[in-house]
Design a protein around this motif. Structure first.
Motif, PDB file in Angstrom:
ATOM      1  N   ILE A   1      48.831  48.956  29.096  1.00 39.94           N
ATOM      2  CA  ILE A   1      49.755  48.478  30.130  1.00 39.94           C
ATOM      3  C   ILE A   1      49.081  47.486  31.075  1.00 39.94           C
ATOM      4  O   ILE A   1      49.745  46.650  31.681  1.00 39.94           O
ATOM      5  N   SER A   2      47.743  47.552  31.185  1.00 44.56           N
ATOM      6  CA  SER A   2      47.034  46.580  32.025  1.00 44.56           C
ATOM      7  C   SER A   2      47.169  45.173  31.476  1.00 44.56           C
ATOM      8  O   SER A   2      47.074  44.195  32.220  1.00 44.56           O
ATOM      9  N   GLY A   3      47.391  45.071  30.162  1.00 39.05           N
ATOM     10  CA  GLY A   3      47.546  43.762  29.549  1.00 39.05           C
ATOM     11  C   GLY A   3      48.933  43.165  29.698  1.00 39.05           C
ATOM     12  O   GLY A   3      49.185  42.063  29.210  1.00 39.05           O
ATOM     13  N   ILE A   4      49.830  43.875  30.380  1.00 36.00           N
ATOM     14  CA  ILE A   4      51.190  43.363  30.618  1.00 36.00           C
ATOM     15  C   ILE A   4      51.190  42.628  31.960  1.00 36.00           C
ATOM     16  O   ILE A   4      51.067  43.246  33.018  1.00 36.00           O
ATOM     17  N   GLY A   5      51.291  41.333  31.915  1.00 27.81           N
ATOM     18  CA  GLY A   5      51.143  40.526  33.125  1.00 27.81           C
ATOM     19  C   GLY A   5      52.204  40.776  34.170  1.00 27.81           C
ATOM     20  O   GLY A   5      52.013  40.451  35.352  1.00 27.81           O
ATOM     21  N   ASP A   6      53.330  41.364  33.782  1.00 29.49           N
ATOM     22  CA  ASP A   6      54.434  41.604  34.704  1.00 29.49           C
ATOM     23  C   ASP A   6      54.229  42.880  35.524  1.00 29.49           C
ATOM     24  O   ASP A   6      55.055  43.203  36.379  1.00 29.49           O
ATOM     25  N   LEU A   7      53.126  43.599  35.244  1.00 28.34           N
ATOM     26  CA  LEU A   7      52.849  44.852  35.945  1.00 28.34           C
ATOM     27  C   LEU A   7      51.580  44.752  36.784  1.00 28.34           C
ATOM     28  O   LEU A   7      50.623  44.074  36.407  1.00 28.34           O
ATOM     29  N   LYS A   8      51.571  45.439  37.912  1.00 28.85           N
ATOM     30  CA  LYS A   8      50.343  45.670  38.670  1.00 28.85           C
ATOM     31  C   LYS A   8      49.873  47.078  38.312  1.00 28.85           C
ATOM     32  O   LYS A   8      50.611  48.054  38.477  1.00 28.85           O
ATOM     33  N   VAL A   9      48.628  47.186  37.803  1.00 29.28           N
ATOM     34  CA  VAL A   9      48.104  48.452  37.307  1.00 29.28           C
ATOM     35  C   VAL A   9      46.784  48.769  37.998  1.00 29.28           C
ATOM     36  O   VAL A   9      45.857  47.953  37.988  1.00 29.28           O
TER      37      VAL A   9
ATOM     38  N   ILE B   1      40.776  37.072  32.697  1.00 28.13           N
ATOM     39  CA  ILE B   1      41.896  37.391  33.581  1.00 28.13           C
ATOM     40  C   ILE B   1      43.228  36.983  32.944  1.00 28.13           C
ATOM     41  O   ILE B   1      44.239  37.693  33.080  1.00 28.13           O
ATOM     42  N   SER B   2      43.242  35.877  32.224  1.00 32.45           N
ATOM     43  CA  SER B   2      44.485  35.449  31.564  1.00 32.45           C
ATOM     44  C   SER B   2      44.909  36.455  30.502  1.00 32.45           C
ATOM     45  O   SER B   2      46.099  36.600  30.226  1.00 32.45           O
ATOM     46  N   LEU B   3      43.934  37.161  29.902  1.00 33.19           N
ATOM     47  CA  LEU B   3      44.227  38.155  28.879  1.00 33.19           C
ATOM     48  C   LEU B   3      44.553  39.517  29.480  1.00 33.19           C
ATOM     49  O   LEU B   3      45.150  40.367  28.819  1.00 33.19           O
ATOM     50  N   ASN B   4      44.129  39.734  30.713  1.00 36.71           N
ATOM     51  CA  ASN B   4      44.409  40.994  31.418  1.00 36.71           C
ATOM     52  C   ASN B   4      44.422  40.709  32.904  1.00 36.71           C
ATOM     53  O   ASN B   4      43.372  40.681  33.549  1.00 36.71           O
ATOM     54  N   THR B   5      45.628  40.515  33.450  1.00 37.27           N
ATOM     55  CA  THR B   5      45.750  40.152  34.864  1.00 37.27           C
ATOM     56  C   THR B   5      45.478  41.330  35.792  1.00 37.27           C
ATOM     57  O   THR B   5      45.567  41.184  37.013  1.00 37.27           O
ATOM     58  N   ASN B   6      45.131  42.491  35.229  1.00 34.88           N
ATOM     59  CA  ASN B   6      44.775  43.662  36.035  1.00 34.88           C
ATOM     60  C   ASN B   6      43.299  44.017  35.913  1.00 34.88           C
ATOM     61  O   ASN B   6      42.893  45.133  36.259  1.00 34.88           O
ATOM     62  N   ASN B   7      42.492  43.083  35.438  1.00 36.83           N
ATOM     63  CA  ASN B   7      41.063  43.313  35.245  1.00 36.83           C
ATOM     64  C   ASN B   7      40.332  43.145  36.579  1.00 36.83           C
ATOM     65  O   ASN B   7      39.887  42.054  36.936  1.00 36.83           O
TER      66      ASN B   7
ATOM     67  N   HIS C   1      35.224  38.648  27.047  1.00 32.87           N
ATOM     68  CA  HIS C   1      35.160  37.344  27.714  1.00 32.87           C
ATOM     69  C   HIS C   1      34.543  37.489  29.102  1.00 32.87           C
ATOM     70  O   HIS C   1      33.758  36.626  29.531  1.00 32.87           O
ATOM     71  N   ARG C   2      34.888  38.565  29.797  1.00 35.92           N
ATOM     72  CA  ARG C   2      34.282  38.803  31.118  1.00 35.92           C
ATOM     73  C   ARG C   2      32.777  38.986  31.000  1.00 35.92           C
ATOM     74  O   ARG C   2      31.994  38.425  31.787  1.00 35.92           O
ATOM     75  N   LEU C   3      32.324  39.744  30.010  1.00 35.38           N
ATOM     76  CA  LEU C   3      30.902  39.982  29.815  1.00 35.38           C
ATOM     77  C   LEU C   3      30.164  38.690  29.468  1.00 35.38           C
ATOM     78  O   LEU C   3      29.077  38.415  29.988  1.00 35.38           O
ATOM     79  N   LEU C   4      30.761  37.887  28.598  1.00 34.10           N
ATOM     80  CA  LEU C   4      30.139  36.610  28.250  1.00 34.10           C
ATOM     81  C   LEU C   4      30.065  35.698  29.469  1.00 34.10           C
ATOM     82  O   LEU C   4      29.077  34.976  29.665  1.00 34.10           O
ATOM     83  N   GLY C   5      31.104  35.742  30.302  1.00 34.91           N
ATOM     84  CA  GLY C   5      31.091  34.948  31.528  1.00 34.91           C
ATOM     85  C   GLY C   5      29.938  35.335  32.447  1.00 34.91           C
ATOM     86  O   GLY C   5      29.289  34.466  33.050  1.00 34.91           O
ATOM     87  N   GLN C   6      29.685  36.631  32.563  1.00 38.40           N
ATOM     88  CA  GLN C   6      28.545  37.086  33.366  1.00 38.40           C
ATOM     89  C   GLN C   6      27.247  36.474  32.839  1.00 38.40           C
ATOM     90  O   GLN C   6      26.425  35.953  33.611  1.00 38.40           O
TER      91      GLN C   6
END
Length: 323
Positions: free
Chosen positions: A31-39, A254-260, A230-235
């Motif tokens: 559900i975290s991957g659903i951009g329409d939700l705040k999780v 963040i584009s893949l999971n707006t609740n990250n 992607h977050r880990l590679l960014g670090q």
């Protein structure tokens, strides 16, 4: 907006708690991957594991209007999953369901629960989000069981920093990969574990985080849509002198999971570091909104205060230092 509370283990064996936690984590990830939700993040709901607080109070503390409660009961071959969605304002149960399935069908149940929650909350699921929700992490149930055990001890390690939890978690992830060498999530979690353990030790070495980088690239090879990878590679890229590439990878996460929440924290920290405060401060605020009771919340407020100090805004510097 929604928070998933820790699932209860109703089996006769208390050692099966890792299965309940794994179910909670999987539904939360979907559900975290659903951009329409705040999780809300896992770390902020953990404090409610044994809580007797009313749902309305929990909702107010977390800033959400819905709570998902759940439980699992499992025997040798089967699992029963029970979930209920509650409106925190009225405390009405707006949806509930029980699922009986074999372990090999557990991924279908996890995907169905995520889609049902979105439907009940009238949230849109894009075609790409649906593909990610329906993606099966591994075809081997034994590998997945070992992965869930690794997750359980990873959380323990992050909370308590005990060596035994580190080595136990590492062992379970490694065993899972020995069974399924294409298990992207296991590579990502092993990389995360390695970073948390060795970052300060290896930072000034000539081979800074080589193992971490290999694990992260393996995760992305087998799942290019992994937000955490992607977050880990960014670090890694930012820390090794490639800030623009690092920030791009975290933005992809963040584009893949707006609740990250962790990705927002890193984007905020790195943006402030290079003087892009107009991006950095809101990202740090967002990480706190999504993870208000994290062990890192104080650090996030400190980073916001430092940004305002750089901007010579002393009133806000003082305010966030006090926070």
């Amino acid at each position: 907006s929604i928070a998933v509370l820790p699932f209860k283990n109703f089996s006769d064996n208390p050692d099966n708690q890792y299965i309940s936690d794994g179910m909670m984590d999987a539904i939360l990830a979907n559900i975290s991957g659903i951009g329409d939700l705040k999780v809300i993040s896992r770390t902020s709901v953990e404090q409610y594991r044994e809580s007797t607080k009313p749902v309305k109070q929990i909702g107010a503390e977390l800033g959400v209007d819905h709570i998902l409660e759940g439980s699992t009961f499992q025997d040798e071959h089967n699992v029963r999953v029970t979930v209920q969605l509650i409106n925190t304002e009225t405390e009405d149960h707006i949806w509930s369901e029980s699922y009986d399935c074999e372990f090999k069908d557990i991924f279908k149940v996890q995907s169905h629960i995520a889609r049902s929650i979105a439907n009940e909350l009238q949230s849109k699921i894009t075609a790409d989000e649906k593909i990610r929700i329906d993606r099966i992490p591994t075809l081997d149930t034994k590998a997945y069981d070992l992965y869930q055990k690794g997750q359980y001890y990873l959380v323990n390690y992050l909370q308590k920093r005990q060596d035994k939890d580190f080595y136990t978690s590492k062992s379970f992830y490694t065993q899972a990969l020995e069974i399924d060498s294409t298990f992207a999530a296991a590579y990502a979690r092993l990389a995360d574990l390695y970073w948390n353990r060795n970052y300060r030790i290896e930072y000034h070495s000539d081979s800074f985080m080589d193992t971490f980088l290999l694990l992260t690239k393996k995760a992305l090879t087998f799942n290019p849509q992994s937000s955490d990878a992607h977050r880990l590679l960014g670090q890694y890229l930012f820390e090794t002198g490639k800030p623009d590439q690092g920030i791009t990878e975290i933005e992809t996460a963040i584009s893949l999971n707006t609740n990250n929440a962790t990705a927002y924290e890193l984007l905020g920290f790195y943006s402030n570091w290079i003087g892009h405060w107009e991006t950095g401060i809101p990202c740090l605020m967002k990480s706190i909104e999504l993870d208000p009771f994290s062990m890192f919340t104080a650090i996030r407020y400190c980073l916001i205060a430092r940004a305002y100090l750089d901007l010579l805004d002393f009133d806000n510097t003082y305010f966030y230092c006090r926070r």
